[in-house]
Design an enzyme around this catalytic site. Structure first.
Site, PDB file in Angstrom:
ATOM      1  N   GLU A 119      -0.655  -0.252   2.225  1.00  0.00           N
ATOM      2  CA  GLU A 119      -0.586  -1.617   1.701  1.00  0.00           C
ATOM      3  C   GLU A 119      -1.829  -1.964   0.895  1.00  0.00           C
ATOM      4  O   GLU A 119      -1.756  -2.611  -0.155  1.00  0.00           O
ATOM      5  CB  GLU A 119      -0.432  -2.622   2.853  1.00  0.00           C
ATOM      6  CG  GLU A 119       0.881  -2.517   3.610  1.00  0.00           C
ATOM      7  CD  GLU A 119       0.812  -1.580   4.803  1.00  0.00           C
ATOM      8  OE1 GLU A 119       1.585  -1.781   5.758  1.00  0.00           O
ATOM      9  OE2 GLU A 119      -0.014  -0.634   4.792  1.00  0.00           O
TER      10      GLU A 119
ATOM     11  N   ARG B  66      -2.193  -2.664  -3.182  1.00  0.00           N
ATOM     12  CA  ARG B  66      -2.770  -3.915  -3.689  1.00  0.00           C
ATOM     13  C   ARG B  66      -3.938  -3.652  -4.634  1.00  0.00           C
ATOM     14  O   ARG B  66      -4.077  -4.308  -5.672  1.00  0.00           O
ATOM     15  CB  ARG B  66      -3.197  -4.778  -2.504  1.00  0.00           C
ATOM     16  CG  ARG B  66      -3.726  -6.154  -2.892  1.00  0.00           C
ATOM     17  CD  ARG B  66      -5.232  -6.230  -2.726  1.00  0.00           C
ATOM     18  NE  ARG B  66      -5.759  -7.561  -2.938  1.00  0.00           N
ATOM     19  CZ  ARG B  66      -6.983  -7.929  -2.590  1.00  0.00           C
ATOM     20  NH1 ARG B  66      -7.784  -7.073  -1.977  1.00  0.00           N
ATOM     21  NH2 ARG B  66      -7.419  -9.138  -2.857  1.00  0.00           N
ATOM     22  N   ARG B  67      -4.795  -2.687  -4.303  1.00  0.00           N
ATOM     23  CA  ARG B  67      -5.900  -2.363  -5.195  1.00  0.00           C
ATOM     24  C   ARG B  67      -5.379  -1.776  -6.508  1.00  0.00           C
ATOM     25  O   ARG B  67      -5.933  -2.030  -7.582  1.00  0.00           O
ATOM     26  CB  ARG B  67      -6.883  -1.406  -4.510  1.00  0.00           C
ATOM     27  CG  ARG B  67      -7.528  -1.992  -3.259  1.00  0.00           C
ATOM     28  CD  ARG B  67      -8.554  -1.069  -2.646  1.00  0.00           C
ATOM     29  NE  ARG B  67      -9.815  -1.106  -3.375  1.00  0.00           N
ATOM     30  CZ  ARG B  67     -10.768  -2.009  -3.185  1.00  0.00           C
ATOM     31  NH1 ARG B  67     -10.594  -2.974  -2.295  1.00  0.00           N
ATOM     32  NH2 ARG B  67     -11.875  -1.960  -3.889  1.00  0.00           N
TER      33      ARG B  67
ATOM     34  N   CYS C  55       0.655  -2.692   9.942  1.00  0.00           N
ATOM     35  CA  CYS C  55       0.014  -2.490  11.243  1.00  0.00           C
ATOM     36  C   CYS C  55      -0.586  -3.807  11.724  1.00  0.00           C
ATOM     37  O   CYS C  55      -0.867  -4.709  10.943  1.00  0.00           O
ATOM     38  CB  CYS C  55      -1.067  -1.414  11.145  1.00  0.00           C
ATOM     39  SG  CYS C  55      -2.498  -1.857  10.130  1.00  0.00           S
TER      40      CYS C  55
ATOM     41  N   CYS D 221      -3.423  -4.491   8.442  1.00  0.00           N
ATOM     42  CA  CYS D 221      -2.639  -4.832   7.250  1.00  0.00           C
ATOM     43  C   CYS D 221      -1.899  -6.158   7.431  1.00  0.00           C
ATOM     44  O   CYS D 221      -1.713  -6.897   6.474  1.00  0.00           O
ATOM     45  CB  CYS D 221      -1.664  -3.714   6.919  1.00  0.00           C
ATOM     46  SG  CYS D 221      -2.484  -2.236   6.263  1.00  0.00           S
TER      47      CYS D 221
ATOM     48  N   LYS E 104      -4.395  -8.743   6.513  1.00  0.00           N
ATOM     49  CA  LYS E 104      -4.702  -8.748   5.079  1.00  0.00           C
ATOM     50  C   LYS E 104      -3.567  -9.342   4.258  1.00  0.00           C
ATOM     51  O   LYS E 104      -3.804 -10.124   3.331  1.00  0.00           O
ATOM     52  CB  LYS E 104      -5.042  -7.330   4.610  1.00  0.00           C
ATOM     53  CG  LYS E 104      -6.380  -6.841   5.145  1.00  0.00           C
ATOM     54  CD  LYS E 104      -6.813  -5.518   4.527  1.00  0.00           C
ATOM     55  CE  LYS E 104      -8.224  -5.156   4.999  1.00  0.00           C
ATOM     56  NZ  LYS E 104      -8.734  -3.917   4.361  1.00  0.00           N
TER      57      LYS E 104
ATOM     58  N   ARG F 157      -3.666 -13.006   4.601  1.00  0.00           N
ATOM     59  CA  ARG F 157      -4.744 -13.548   3.766  1.00  0.00           C
ATOM     60  C   ARG F 157      -4.317 -13.625   2.306  1.00  0.00           C
ATOM     61  O   ARG F 157      -4.562 -14.626   1.629  1.00  0.00           O
ATOM     62  CB  ARG F 157      -5.990 -12.672   3.922  1.00  0.00           C
ATOM     63  CG  ARG F 157      -7.146 -13.088   3.028  1.00  0.00           C
ATOM     64  CD  ARG F 157      -8.294 -12.097   3.131  1.00  0.00           C
ATOM     65  NE  ARG F 157      -9.308 -12.378   2.127  1.00  0.00           N
ATOM     66  CZ  ARG F 157     -10.416 -11.679   1.960  1.00  0.00           C
ATOM     67  NH1 ARG F 157     -10.662 -10.645   2.736  1.00  0.00           N
ATOM     68  NH2 ARG F 157     -11.280 -11.993   1.021  1.00  0.00           N
TER      69      ARG F 157
ATOM     70  N   LYS G 176     -14.427  -0.239  -5.082  1.00  0.00           N
ATOM     71  CA  LYS G 176     -15.057  -1.498  -5.498  1.00  0.00           C
ATOM     72  C   LYS G 176     -15.847  -1.314  -6.787  1.00  0.00           C
ATOM     73  O   LYS G 176     -15.771  -2.139  -7.710  1.00  0.00           O
ATOM     74  CB  LYS G 176     -15.988  -2.015  -4.399  1.00  0.00           C
ATOM     75  CG  LYS G 176     -15.311  -2.557  -3.150  1.00  0.00           C
ATOM     76  CD  LYS G 176     -16.361  -3.152  -2.212  1.00  0.00           C
ATOM     77  CE  LYS G 176     -15.729  -3.734  -0.942  1.00  0.00           C
ATOM     78  NZ  LYS G 176     -15.318  -2.665  -0.027  1.00  0.00           N
TER      79      LYS G 176
ATOM     80  N   LYS H 245     -18.651 -12.174  -7.334  1.00  0.00           N
ATOM     81  CA  LYS H 245     -17.642 -12.632  -6.369  1.00  0.00           C
ATOM     82  C   LYS H 245     -17.949 -14.052  -5.889  1.00  0.00           C
ATOM     83  O   LYS H 245     -17.058 -14.900  -5.831  1.00  0.00           O
ATOM     84  CB  LYS H 245     -17.580 -11.671  -5.172  1.00  0.00           C
ATOM     85  CG  LYS H 245     -16.842 -10.371  -5.434  1.00  0.00           C
ATOM     86  CD  LYS H 245     -17.002  -9.385  -4.289  1.00  0.00           C
ATOM     87  CE  LYS H 245     -16.359  -9.888  -3.019  1.00  0.00           C
ATOM     88  NZ  LYS H 245     -14.895  -9.684  -3.004  1.00  0.00           N
TER      89      LYS H 245
END
Length: 442
Positions: A38, A42-43, A91, A239, A242, A245, A375, A410
Site C-alpha cells: 500500500e 502511494r509513493r 495490515c 497500513c 496510514k 490518515r 524521500k 514540509k
C-alpha cells in the site's frame, strides 16, 4: 437520457511485504523504511502526481490538473477520481476480522512456526489432516493463515465521458451481527464468532495493549499499531492507520500540497477476495477519524467508498498454496518490493531491504543506490519541478521565507501541517513520528 462510461487507467502500482527495523533507518532519506504494498503504491502515485503537475505548470500540456483560484495553485479536474485496489485488507486494524462458525474458509492454514505472529498469520490448529479438502468440516472451521502480502496495489484515475454504462465487478459484504444476516439469511442469534483473523501489527506505546486471550478476545480493536520487525522494532505505522490518515490529509503528502488548492483524496478502496468485513473496514479507515473537526479549508474526512471484489490475486498465499498442494517446503513472501508509476522516465523500481535490488554495502550512499520513491528522490523531483517554474508564479507558501531542507519544505506547507496536528490531537495522539533529524537532508 445520458449514459455514463468510466474510462479506467492504472497510474501506479506496488508490491511488497517488508519494513526495515529502527536500527537500519538513515538520516539521508535514501532508504525506504516501509515497503508494504500500500505504501509503495502511494509513493508511486506521488511520482505520478508530480509528473502531472510538471505537465500543467511548466509544459502547458494536457494534465489531470487545472489552474486553481490562487497564484501557483492547481486543482484536480472535476471529471477525475482515484480508486485504490488492494488484493488484501490493510495490515493492522482492518485485518482484525471476526471469524464465524459457519464460514467456509478460502484456504488452508499455514504451518505453525515462530514466524506466524511476525507475518500477521493466525495461530493454527495442529491437526491439518483434512487441509486439502476445503469442504470438510475441519477446513470450514479451522483458523487459517491470511494470504501472504504478495500483493499488487494500484491507484487508477477515472475520466468520465458519455457512452454505455460499465458495471464494476465488486460487491460489499458484512460479516458481523444483524447486517450479516441480510447477506447470509442466518438469524443474528445463530451467528457465532468463534475467533478472529489476527494481525502481526503491534499496539503502539501509549495505546491500550491487546489482551492476547484465546479466541475472539485476542485483539483490542480501533487502536493504532506499528508493523512488526524481525528482532528489530520498526517505526512504521500499520497500513490501516496510514490509509485512514490519507483519508483526512490526502495522498499527495506535504510537499505537493504547496502546489495544490485541495488534497488529492481517494474516492474508493476496493479489496480483493480474502477474509473481509465491511464493518471492520469502515471502522479502521473512516470511523476512527469521523469526529475530527475544525480542519483547515479544503481538508475533510473523505466519504470513502469501500467495496470488495470477488477476484482473487493469483500470487496470494492462498492461491499459490492451493497450486502447490502437498509440495514440501515452506511458502515465504518475496523479499523484494516493486514500484511502477505512469511516468515517462524510469517508471519501474525494484527494491530489497529499502535499496534498489542489487545494491551492495559499498554502493550505499551513491546516486545509484537510491530508489525512485525514496524521500530523497521524491524531494529531488519536487525541487526539479520548482526550478522550472518562474519564481513570480510560485505559490505564496514557498515565497514567504528561504527554505533549504526537506524538513523545512514540509513544515512550510502550513495548511497540511495544521490538518495533521488536528488529526493527531483528536484521533491519532499516539502516532509514532520520526525525529526531525531524519528529515534534515537537502
Amino acid at each position: 437520457m445520458f449514459l455514463l462510461q468510466v474510462t479506467k487507467e492504472v497510474v501506479s502500482m506496488g508490491t511488497g511485504t517488508k519494513c526495515i527495523g529502527q536500527s537500519k533507518m538513515r538520516k539521508s532519506g535514501d532508504i525506504l523504511n516501509d515497503s508494504h504494498a500500500e505504501v509503495i503504491a502511494r509513493r508511486s502515485f506521488q511520482r505520478y502526481l508530480t509528473h502531472q503537475l510538471h505537465l500543467a505548470a511548466t509544459l502547458k500540456e494536457d494534465s489531470i490538473f487545472v489552474p486553481g483560484s490562487q497564484r501557483g495553485l492547481w486543482k484536480l479536474r472535476p471529471d477525475f477520481s482515484f480508486v485504490f485496489f488492494s488484493s488484501h485488507t490493510p495490515c493492522g486494524d482492518a485485518s482484525i476480522i471476526p471469524m464465524l462458525e459457519f464460514e467456509e474458509q478460502p484456504c488452508c492454514p499455514v504451518s505453525n512456526n515462530s514466524s506466524v505472529e511476525a507475518t500477521g498469520n493466525l495461530e493454527v490448529l495442529k491437526n491439518k489432516r483434512n487441509c486439502g479438502d476445503l469442504h470438510s468440516p475441519l477446513a470450514k472451521k479451522m483458523r487459517l493463515g491470511t494470504p501472504a502480502r504478495l500483493v499488487t496495489n494500484g491507484i487508477g484515475h477515472h475520466g468520465k465521458q458519455e457512452s454505455v454504462p460499465v458495471t464494476p465487478d465488486v460487491n460489499s459484504s458484512n460479516l458481523t451481527g444483524e447486517r450479516l444476516a441480510t447477506v447470509t439469511g442466518i438469524s443474528p442469534h445463530d451467528v457465532k464468532v468463534v475467533d478472529i483473523y489476527r494481525t502481526g501489527a503491534k499496539c503502539v506505546p501509549g495505546e491500550a495493549g491487546d489482551s492476547r486471550k484465546p479466541g475472539a478476545a485476542y485483539h483490542q480493536v480501533g487502536l493504532l499499531r506499528v508493523k512488526p520487525g524481525r528482532g528489530d522494532r520498526t517505526c512504521s505505522m500499520s497500513c490501516s492507520d496510514k490509509v485512514a490518515r490519507w483519508n483526512v490529509l490526502g495522498c499527495q503528502g506535504a510537499l505537493l500540497m504547496h502546489f495544490l488548492e485541495e488534497p488529492i483524496y481517494l474516492s474508493a478502496v476496493v479489496i480483493g477476495k480474502c477474509p473481509y468485513s465491511q464493518e471492520v473496514m469502515q471502522r479502521a479507515l473512516i470511523e476512527r477519524c469521523q469526529k475530527v473537526s475544525a480542519l483547515p479549508k479544503g481538508f475533510r474526512v473523505e466519504e470513502l467508498k469501500i467495496q470488495q471484489s470477488n477476484l482473487q490475486f493469483e500470487q496470494s498465499r492462498c492461491a499459490v498454496q492451493a497450486k502447490r498442494g502437498d509440495s514440501p517446503g515452506r511458502l515465504v513472501p518475496c523479499g523484494a518490493a516493486i514500484s511502477w508509476s505512469a511516468v515517462p522516465e524510469h517508471p519501474l523500481d525494484v527494491t530489497a531491504n529499502g535499496f534498489p535490488q542489487g545494491t551492495t554495502k559499498k554502493g550505499i550512499g551513491s546516486l545509484q543506490a537510491r530508489s525512485q520513491i525514496s524521500k530523497m528522490e521524491l524531494f529531488r523531483s519536487f525541487q526539479k519541478l520548482l526550478s522550472r517554474i518562474a519564481e513570480d508564479k510560485w505559490p505564496d507558501s514557498l515565497r514567504v521565507q528561504k527554505l533549504d531542507t526537506y524538513h523545512e519544505y514540509k513544515e512550510a506547507a502550513s495548511a497540511y501541517q495544521e490538518a495533521w496536528s488536528t488529526l493527531r490531537e483528536q484521533a491519532f495522539g499516539s502516532w509514532i513520528r520520526n525525529p526531525s533529524d531524519y528529515h534534515q537532508f537537502k
